[in-house]
Design an enzyme around this catalytic site. Structure first.
Site, mmCIF file in Angstrom:
data_model
loop_
_atom_site.group_PDB
_atom_site.id
_atom_site.type_symbol
_atom_site.label_atom_id
_atom_site.label_comp_id
_atom_site.label_asym_id
_atom_site.label_seq_id
_atom_site.Cartn_x
_atom_site.Cartn_y
_atom_site.Cartn_z
ATOM 1 N N ARG A 82 -9.535 20.325 6.865
ATOM 2 C CA ARG A 82 -10.717 19.456 6.713
ATOM 3 C C ARG A 82 -10.188 18.096 6.313
ATOM 4 O O ARG A 82 -10.029 17.803 5.133
ATOM 5 C CB ARG A 82 -11.677 20.019 5.658
ATOM 6 C CG ARG A 82 -12.506 21.154 6.194
ATOM 7 C CD ARG A 82 -13.443 21.681 5.160
ATOM 8 N NE ARG A 82 -14.629 20.855 4.952
ATOM 9 C CZ ARG A 82 -15.552 21.122 4.054
ATOM 10 N NH1 ARG A 82 -15.419 22.172 3.270
ATOM 11 N NH2 ARG A 82 -16.608 20.342 3.913
ATOM 12 N N PRO A 83 -9.925 17.261 7.314
ATOM 13 C CA PRO A 83 -9.253 15.984 7.033
ATOM 14 C C PRO A 83 -10.121 15.013 6.247
ATOM 15 O O PRO A 83 -11.346 15.136 6.210
ATOM 16 C CB PRO A 83 -8.976 15.437 8.437
ATOM 17 C CG PRO A 83 -9.945 16.111 9.331
ATOM 18 C CD PRO A 83 -10.256 17.444 8.726
ATOM 19 N N VAL A 84 -9.464 14.049 5.596
ATOM 20 C CA VAL A 84 -10.187 12.971 4.911
ATOM 21 C C VAL A 84 -9.728 11.604 5.443
ATOM 22 O O VAL A 84 -9.896 10.588 4.795
ATOM 23 C CB VAL A 84 -10.013 13.042 3.364
ATOM 24 C CG1 VAL A 84 -10.836 14.170 2.772
ATOM 25 C CG2 VAL A 84 -8.561 13.159 2.955
ATOM 26 N N ASP A 99 -23.414 24.955 8.384
ATOM 27 C CA ASP A 99 -23.595 25.740 7.155
ATOM 28 C C ASP A 99 -24.576 26.898 7.327
ATOM 29 O O ASP A 99 -24.812 27.653 6.379
ATOM 30 C CB ASP A 99 -24.073 24.829 6.013
ATOM 31 C CG ASP A 99 -22.938 23.967 5.465
ATOM 32 O OD1 ASP A 99 -21.787 24.161 5.876
ATOM 33 O OD2 ASP A 99 -23.223 23.093 4.617
ATOM 34 N N ARG A 131 -13.996 19.997 -2.843
ATOM 35 C CA ARG A 131 -13.586 18.839 -2.051
ATOM 36 C C ARG A 131 -14.477 17.625 -2.264
ATOM 37 O O ARG A 131 -14.026 16.494 -2.143
ATOM 38 C CB ARG A 131 -13.611 19.190 -0.564
ATOM 39 C CG ARG A 131 -12.758 20.362 -0.187
ATOM 40 C CD ARG A 131 -12.964 20.695 1.264
ATOM 41 N NE ARG A 131 -12.702 19.537 2.091
ATOM 42 C CZ ARG A 131 -11.502 19.138 2.469
ATOM 43 N NH1 ARG A 131 -10.448 19.833 2.120
ATOM 44 N NH2 ARG A 131 -11.348 18.076 3.213
ATOM 45 N N VAL A 167 -18.368 21.792 14.882
ATOM 46 C CA VAL A 167 -18.054 20.951 13.709
ATOM 47 C C VAL A 167 -16.783 21.456 13.039
ATOM 48 O O VAL A 167 -15.855 20.692 12.775
ATOM 49 C CB VAL A 167 -19.245 20.916 12.718
ATOM 50 C CG1 VAL A 167 -18.918 20.027 11.522
ATOM 51 C CG2 VAL A 167 -20.497 20.419 13.414
ATOM 52 N N CYS A 176 -8.602 24.055 3.194
ATOM 53 C CA CYS A 176 -9.896 24.637 2.876
ATOM 54 C C CYS A 176 -9.896 26.047 3.437
ATOM 55 O O CYS A 176 -9.106 26.360 4.328
ATOM 56 C CB CYS A 176 -10.964 23.759 3.517
ATOM 57 S SG CYS A 176 -12.476 24.550 3.942
ATOM 58 N N ARG A 196 -21.157 28.930 -6.269
ATOM 59 C CA ARG A 196 -20.984 27.492 -6.083
ATOM 60 C C ARG A 196 -22.255 26.861 -5.516
ATOM 61 O O ARG A 196 -22.511 25.681 -5.762
ATOM 62 C CB ARG A 196 -19.839 27.218 -5.095
ATOM 63 C CG ARG A 196 -18.467 27.492 -5.636
ATOM 64 C CD ARG A 196 -17.440 27.049 -4.628
ATOM 65 N NE ARG A 196 -17.779 25.729 -4.134
ATOM 66 C CZ ARG A 196 -17.416 25.243 -2.955
ATOM 67 N NH1 ARG A 196 -16.669 25.960 -2.149
ATOM 68 N NH2 ARG A 196 -17.758 24.044 -2.579
ATOM 69 N N LYS A 247 -27.709 21.158 -3.351
ATOM 70 C CA LYS A 247 -26.375 20.923 -3.933
ATOM 71 C C LYS A 247 -25.693 19.749 -3.223
ATOM 72 O O LYS A 247 -25.197 18.830 -3.864
ATOM 73 C CB LYS A 247 -25.517 22.180 -3.766
ATOM 74 C CG LYS A 247 -24.044 21.932 -4.022
ATOM 75 C CD LYS A 247 -23.210 23.170 -3.814
ATOM 76 C CE LYS A 247 -22.762 23.410 -2.395
ATOM 77 N NZ LYS A 247 -21.669 22.535 -1.917
ATOM 78 N N ASN A 248 -25.677 19.803 -1.891
ATOM 79 C CA ASN A 248 -24.916 18.785 -1.159
ATOM 80 C C ASN A 248 -25.491 17.382 -1.329
ATOM 81 O O ASN A 248 -24.774 16.392 -1.212
ATOM 82 C CB ASN A 248 -24.840 19.145 0.330
ATOM 83 C CG ASN A 248 -23.838 20.257 0.589
ATOM 84 O OD1 ASN A 248 -23.165 20.723 -0.326
ATOM 85 N ND2 ASN A 248 -23.738 20.701 1.835
#
Ligand code: UD1
Length: 434
Positions: A121-123, A310, A92, A332, A116, A402, A22-23
């Protein structure tokens, strides 16, 4: 709503195929917008996140259709360079539209994702990186509004600190069609990033240093559509390896097929072997043999090739199945422990402090009604349900849907008693008759 009902205590046996990643699929879908015409993506999983992101691409003007095991993305006309809040807040990774739309249209209006389930969870690195390429950026009603002067970005140099998968992908997408050259320092080297670079190269992008911490991009005016096949899901592989270790019959082998074992990273493999589980690696297979008794192994997550964040929720369940005490430290995402109070309802003895959870193993878990809070937390509850006595009901499995394709079909084909049921989460319990 739907839930998974698991009658615990059945061993996991036989072989399980690993689905497509998926990722890795999401950056490929975003990259396909950079080329006018039809891009063919093979090996794209049938998951809710893929459906959501397909819709994000359609809003911009792309036509996205299922084709065999993959997708066809017709990006001939990208006329609405926007990613709306309603979709970005659901997923996201829709923020990848910032780089993709800037790269294709020279402008973008993309909602900020917001919070989140497991904390901030910064961008900031996505935005600063894109600014460094020459974009002008404003904030308008929760949207990032970006444009490149003259329609194309100049290109530039940006150092990521910390290294970020999402920011690396976003900067790469934007830089591929810049007027000048760009350099991403401390770039992420996760397989998802490497696969995205390979697809961009197949589309005509000029990239150097792929798979290293410094990626050089020489911008080209436009990319061309390509046919590209995605890689298997490394997190699903790690999840099923843990499942085989805790629920496999000692001495019997569970084989995971269609895998790419090299993508898991050495830290996970090393920790897994230290548990005493035997692990035989083939070109596309991993064969796991559960030991009589697992050994507790403490882990610390880290960016690739470190232990994947994950997989830490699933690892906590493994620790609960080992005699002795072990810990999980997440460097993380320091707040990612929503699964622990749910696991505690099943008898897991665990104490969270800061970014670390200490798990005391060795007691039999018991089935309970528990609730999914995010994708990886959900699958950890399923793993716990498999080894618990009695029946476990995992609610709110829309999180699980998901990112895990046909999970209950795969597990029940291997002997696990698991089924999907509808339920009413808000039903009021009734008093039994006297
Ligand atoms: C991706 C994965 C997610 C995984 C995560 C870490 C996808 C769709 N998601 O998320 O499943 O858990 O990698 O492996 O591929 N950071 C900043 N500023 C930023 C961006 C990130 O400080 O602008 C920090 C984060 O807080 C985190 C670290 O960088 O501590 C790594 O995050 P990142 O690699 O960006 O994660 P995602 O790409 O969002």
């Amino acid at each position: 709503m739907e839930k998974l009902v698991i009658r615990g205590g059945q061993p996991l046996q036989g072989s399980l195929p690993i689905s497509a990643s998926k990722n890795a699929a999401l950056p490929l879908m975003a990259a396909s917008l950079l080329a006018p015409g039809v891009t063919r993506l093979g090996n794209i999983p049938r998951l809710r996140d893929i459906t959501t992101f397909s819709h994000v691409l359609r809003i911009a003007g792309a036509e996205v259709t299922r084709s065999g095991d993959g997708l066809e993305v017709d990006a001939s006309r990208i006329f609405f360079p926007e990613a709306p809040y309603e979709l970005v807040k659901k997923m996201r990774a829709s923020f990848y539209m910032l780089g993709a739309l800037l790269g294709r249209c020279g402008k973008a209006r993309v909602s900020l994702p917001g919070g989140c389930a497991w904390g901030p969870r910064p961008v900031n690195l996505h935005i600063d990186g894109i600014k460094a390429l020459g974009a002008s950026i404003d904030l308008d009603e929760g949207y990032v509004v970006a444009s490149s002067p003259g329609g194309r970005l100049d290109g530039g140099t940006f150092k990521l600190d910390p290294s970020s998968v999402g920011a690396t992908v976003n900067i790469l997408l934007a830089a591929s069609t810049a007027r000048g050259g760009s350099r991403i320092e401390n770039a992420a080297i996760e397989p998802d990033v490497v696969v995205c670079c390979e697809m961009l190269q197949a589309m005509g992008a000029r990239l150097g240093g792929v798979g290293t911490r410094t990626i050089e991009v020489e911008g080209v005016p436009l990319l061309r559509p390509a046919a590209f096949s995605n890689c298997p899901d490394r997190i699903e592989l790690g999840t099923f390896m843990i499942a085989a270790a805790i629920a496999g019959i000692p001495g019997e082998t569970v084989t995971l097929t269609r895998a790419h074992p090299g993508h898991l990273g050495e830290d996970f493999m090393e920790a897994f072997r230290q548990t005493g589980a035997d692990c035989d690696i083939g070109a596309n297979t991993v064969s796991v043999t559960a030991p009589e008794e697992l050994t507790s192994v403490s882990i610390t997550t880290g960016i690739y090739p470190g232990f994947p964040t994950d997989l830490q929720a699933q690892w906590s369940v493994l620790l609960a199945c080992c005699p002795g005490t072990g810990s999980v430290t997440d460097t993380v995402y320091g707040d990612r422990f929503n699964h622990i109070p749910e696991l505690a309802r099943m008898g897991v003895r665990a104490q969270v402090s800061g970014n670390r959870v200490v798990v005391k193993g060795g007691t039999q878990l018991k089935g309970a009604r528990v609730m999914s809070t995010d994708l990886r937390a959900s699958v950890s509850l399923v793993l716990a349900g498999m080894v618990a006595s009695g029946t476990t009901h995992v609610g709110r499995i829309y999180h699980l849907d998901r990112g895990y394709e046909k999970l209950e079909d795969k597990l029940s084909a291997c002997g696990i008693d698991i089924r999907r049921e509808r339920y009413d989460e808000f039903a009021t319990p009734q008093r039994p008759d006297p």
